[in-house]
Design a protein around this motif. Structure first.
Motif, PDB file in Angstrom:
ATOM      1  N   ALA A 408      20.517  45.919  -9.634  1.00  0.00           N
ATOM      2  CA  ALA A 408      19.599  44.859 -10.051  1.00  0.00           C
ATOM      3  C   ALA A 408      19.924  44.455 -11.483  1.00  0.00           C
ATOM      4  N   TYR A 409      19.200  43.455 -11.996  1.00  0.00           N
ATOM      5  CA  TYR A 409      19.385  43.021 -13.387  1.00  0.00           C
ATOM      6  C   TYR A 409      18.064  43.111 -14.126  1.00  0.00           C
ATOM      7  N   ASN A 410      18.081  43.762 -15.284  1.00  0.00           N
ATOM      8  CA  ASN A 410      16.985  43.746 -16.240  1.00  0.00           C
ATOM      9  C   ASN A 410      17.587  43.465 -17.620  1.00  0.00           C
ATOM     10  N   PRO A 411      16.909  42.696 -18.469  1.00  0.00           N
ATOM     11  CA  PRO A 411      17.479  42.396 -19.792  1.00  0.00           C
ATOM     12  C   PRO A 411      17.700  43.638 -20.646  1.00  0.00           C
ATOM     13  N   TYR A 412      16.905  44.685 -20.437  1.00  0.00           N
ATOM     14  CA  TYR A 412      16.962  45.828 -21.348  1.00  0.00           C
ATOM     15  C   TYR A 412      17.554  47.084 -20.710  1.00  0.00           C
ATOM     16  N   THR A 413      17.999  47.035 -19.455  1.00  0.00           N
ATOM     17  CA  THR A 413      18.657  48.186 -18.839  1.00  0.00           C
ATOM     18  C   THR A 413      19.995  47.782 -18.234  1.00  0.00           C
ATOM     19  N   GLU A 414      20.972  48.646 -18.321  1.00  0.00           N
ATOM     20  CA  GLU A 414      22.289  48.436 -17.718  1.00  0.00           C
ATOM     21  C   GLU A 414      22.984  49.790 -17.606  1.00  0.00           C
ATOM     22  N   PRO A 415      23.262  50.294 -16.403  1.00  0.00           N
ATOM     23  CA  PRO A 415      22.981  49.644 -15.113  1.00  0.00           C
ATOM     24  C   PRO A 415      21.497  49.692 -14.759  1.00  0.00           C
ATOM     25  N   SER A 416      21.104  48.833 -13.789  1.00  0.00           N
ATOM     26  CA  SER A 416      19.721  48.763 -13.313  1.00  0.00           C
ATOM     27  C   SER A 416      19.702  48.932 -11.799  1.00  0.00           C
ATOM     28  N   MET A 417      18.628  49.519 -11.286  1.00  0.00           N
ATOM     29  CA  MET A 417      18.525  49.749  -9.841  1.00  0.00           C
ATOM     30  C   MET A 417      17.097  49.485  -9.358  1.00  0.00           C
ATOM     31  N   GLU A 418      16.981  48.756  -8.236  1.00  0.00           N
ATOM     32  CA  GLU A 418      15.716  48.688  -7.518  1.00  0.00           C
ATOM     33  C   GLU A 418      15.616  49.912  -6.613  1.00  0.00           C
ATOM     34  N   ILE A 419      14.400  50.433  -6.444  1.00  0.00           N
ATOM     35  CA  ILE A 419      14.180  51.659  -5.675  1.00  0.00           C
ATOM     36  C   ILE A 419      13.467  51.296  -4.379  1.00  0.00           C
TER      37      ILE A 419
END
Length: 497
Positions: A408-419
């Motif tokens: 997924a994409y979040n401005p403040y996390t990388e990498p990001s994951m939907e659960i």
């Protein structure tokens, strides 16, 4: 007077077909007529049936567009006949809000396009279907559900419900209702009129009002005991058993800086628009920000750093100063991590469970406020594998042992994951949360060591509660439409969570 009018009318006519028409005909308010009908129905003088009608009406914004045209048509009309205009000149012609909405919709409709930074018309001419549809709804004309759905999502119309009654004679009908006395007073005895009084019948076998004890709500903290025994407390227990400590989340009002900027979220992000966020009028801005840290955040947004290119735009302090109702408890996480960076580093595990606010349309799965569960771990050398392992541990304690993860994409996390978790009742995979590793652009300006990583995840408190209690409409769980019988039926505690 209203009661006499209703009874006199029914003496000659078989039915009052519409209470509102009757009220207008005889010069009464509709509310007064409804109250009288309820009273007469209770005494069995009349039989009343409910009438309910639903219709769509224009909001204030919708009425404006019905009068002057939709934003996209206003923007299209502002482009001169030759079809080309400078962007700055086009912006000057329109209200900023009209320009912003109109530009998005005009591009979507393929009415305009950008060529070499110059807006150009794509069609000639354009029909303002939004205005036409709003006028049709205003005139109670026929419309299709697809159009209604589009206007509802743009908040240009709302549903209005009208309630009334039809009325017929009841089993105890009489042209004049003689009011039965409920008490025998001293004055009645002194005057001697007690002999002519007709008393209301008493039911001596009727039971008294049942005693209502307190009940525990599965989510709300109406009292401290409710927190300790229901889902909220159970989630807190899971965090505490995993070694987490609670973050202070008692400030609902937050500055845009801590809510957005410190999280490396650009100032042009759609979430920072008033259509998605509740901004405060008083006090509208904050005056308490750490100036040296603000400068570092400004630099990372504008020019980048720490091997990042940043966003390459002119960062504005006045945007960062704006006060709002926090849109996520991650604003508290940014404060806690900044405070942690001001001391010799020590690993930390933090969690929070509290309210957040979003300017969203209310429906069966969304409210303008909800509770967010958030957990984060700050330590040296953490990886994505650590995050996945912690998520399996956390959700298994919630009774969700089957997990999947989606990028997924979040401005403040990388990498990001939907659960996602497999729901045995629904027999399908459902999204239960979001997660990721905080970006270096967020952590390093705070002053945290370069080898420190932060893994974090979040979910709403309402979703697992709804799954747990078999509720499919969030308004049955939280808000003014809560079903009190649901609270009474809930067990004091649930085993197996």
């Amino acid at each position: 007077m209203a009661e006499e009018a209703i009874l006199a009318y029914l003496e000659k006519e078989e039915e009052i077909s519409n209470s509102e028409n009757f009220a207008q005909q005889f010069g009464f308010s509709h509310e007064e007529i409804l109250n009288v009908i309820r009273r007469l129905h209770g005494f069995k003088f009349v039989e009343a049936k409910d009438i309910r009608r639903e219709r769509w009406v224009l909001t204030e914004e919708g009425e404006t567009y019905a009068a002057v045209g939709s934003p996209e048509f206003q923007l299209f009309s502002a482009v001169p006949p030759e079809g080309i205009i400078a962007l700055e000149e086009l912006q000057k012609k329109l209200d900023p809000a009209v320009y912003k909405i109109g530009w998005q919709q005009a591009l979507k409709n393929k009415w305009v396009q950008m060529k070499t930074d110059v807006p150009m018309k794509d069609v000639q001419p354009a029909d303002d279907k939004v205005k036409d549809l709003l006028l049709r709804i205003q005139n109670n004309e026929v419309y299709c559900f697809e159009d209604i759905d589009a206007l509802k999502r743009r908040k240009l119309i709302i549903q209005q419900v009208w309630k009334g009654n039809s009325v017929r004679k009841g089993p105890k009908y009489a042209p004049i209702r003689k009011r039965a006395a409920t008490n025998l007073t001293r004055e009645n005895l002194q005057r001697g009129d007690w002999k002519e009084l007709e008393f209301k019948e008493y039911n001596f076998s009727a039971k008294g009002q049942p005693f209502e004890g307190g009940h525990l709500h599965p989510l709300l903290k109406a009292c401290q005991t409710a927190i300790l025994l229901q889902v909220r407390r159970q989630v807190q227990t899971i965090f505490l058993n995993m070694g987490f400590e609670e973050m202070p989340t008692n400030n609902y009002v937050e500055s845009s800086f801590w809510n957005f900027d410190a999280l490396f979220q650009p100032q042009q992000h759609p979430a920072r628009d008033s259509h998605d966020t509740f901004f405060l009028k008083v006090p509208s801005t904050t005056k308490m920000l750490p100036e040296d840290y603000v400068e570092r955040v400004k630099e990372i947004h504008e020019s980048g750093g720490y091997q990042s290119r940043g966003y390459g735009y002119d960062w504005k302090r006045e945007e960062a100063n704006k006060n709002l109702l926090r849109t996520h408890t991650t604003a508290v996480s940014s404060r806690m991590l900044f405070a942690l960076a001001q001391k010799p580093f020590a690993p930390k595990k933090y969690y929070s469970i509290d309210r957040v606010f979003r300017n969203e349309a209310v429906d069966r799965t969304h409210l303008a406020e909800f509770h967010q569960i958030e957990g984060l771990i700050c330590d040296r050398g953490l990886t994505l594998g650590d995050l996945i392992g912690v998520l399996h541990d956390f959700f298994s304690r919630l009774g969700m042992s089957k997990l999947r993860f989606k990028p997924a994409y979040n401005p403040y996390t990388e990498p990001s994951m939907e659960i996602f978790s497999y729901h045995e009742g629904f027999k399908k995979w459902v999204e239960v949360g979001n997660s990721g590793m905080f970006r270096p652009e967020m952590l390093l300006p705070m002053g945290l060591p370069e080898d420190v990583r932060v893994i974090a995840w979040g979910l709403s408190l309402e979703r697992p509660t709804m799954i747990l209690y078999g509720i499919d409409n969030i308004r049955d769980l939280f808000g003014s439409k809560v079903d009190l019988s649901l609270i009474k039926r809930n067990p004091i505690c649930r085993l197996g969570l």
